[in-house]
Design a protein around this motif. Structure first.
Motif, mmCIF file in Angstrom:
data_model
loop_
_atom_site.group_PDB
_atom_site.id
_atom_site.type_symbol
_atom_site.label_atom_id
_atom_site.label_comp_id
_atom_site.label_asym_id
_atom_site.label_seq_id
_atom_site.Cartn_x
_atom_site.Cartn_y
_atom_site.Cartn_z
ATOM 1 N N UNK A 155 53.062 49.638 39.183
ATOM 2 C CA UNK A 155 52.856 48.992 37.888
ATOM 3 C C UNK A 155 54.155 48.315 37.454
ATOM 4 N N UNK A 156 54.028 47.205 36.714
ATOM 5 C CA UNK A 156 55.195 46.480 36.221
ATOM 6 C C UNK A 156 54.950 45.966 34.811
ATOM 7 N N UNK A 157 56.039 45.676 34.099
ATOM 8 C CA UNK A 157 55.987 45.020 32.801
ATOM 9 C C UNK A 157 56.357 43.565 33.026
ATOM 10 N N UNK A 158 55.495 42.649 32.621
ATOM 11 C CA UNK A 158 55.708 41.211 32.784
ATOM 12 C C UNK A 158 56.024 40.615 31.411
ATOM 13 N N UNK A 159 57.134 39.874 31.303
ATOM 14 C CA UNK A 159 57.558 39.254 30.047
ATOM 15 C C UNK A 159 57.633 37.750 30.268
ATOM 16 N N UNK A 160 56.968 36.970 29.383
ATOM 17 C CA UNK A 160 56.919 35.516 29.527
ATOM 18 C C UNK A 160 57.122 34.809 28.202
ATOM 19 N N UNK A 161 57.507 33.530 28.291
ATOM 20 C CA UNK A 161 57.562 32.682 27.108
ATOM 21 C C UNK A 161 56.130 32.285 26.758
ATOM 22 N N UNK A 162 55.757 32.315 25.478
ATOM 23 C CA UNK A 162 54.356 32.108 25.115
ATOM 24 C C UNK A 162 53.799 30.708 25.351
ATOM 25 N N UNK A 163 54.555 29.661 25.171
ATOM 26 C CA UNK A 163 54.009 28.307 25.295
ATOM 27 C C UNK A 163 53.977 27.848 26.747
ATOM 28 N N UNK A 164 55.076 28.051 27.456
ATOM 29 C CA UNK A 164 55.185 27.559 28.837
ATOM 30 C C UNK A 164 54.713 28.568 29.871
#
Length: 66
Positions: free
Chosen positions: A34-43
């Protein structure tokens, strides 16, 4: 072919100076981890991926493990 990554429920988080992030837990079947994925919301550009070192089920509104 089956998917190698699946994702759970997305949540929004706010950082310093109004920075926003989209975060969710995912599971990679190739690594059985399992992993935690963090992203920018628009791009949807990846910001970080944190590997948990083990598998735990992706639950709706959170998971709890020992």
């Amino acid at each position: 072919a089956s998917a190698t990554e699946v994702f759970g429920e997305m949540v929004f988080a706010f950082g310093q100076e109004g920075t926003e992030y989209m975060m969710n837990l995912g599971y990679d079947s190739r690594r059985d981890e399992t992993f935690l994925d963090v992203r920018q919301p628009v791009t949807l550009k990846p910001v970080a991926r944190v590997w948990m070192g083990r598998y735990f089920p992706l639950g709706f509104h959170g998971s709890f493990v020992n």
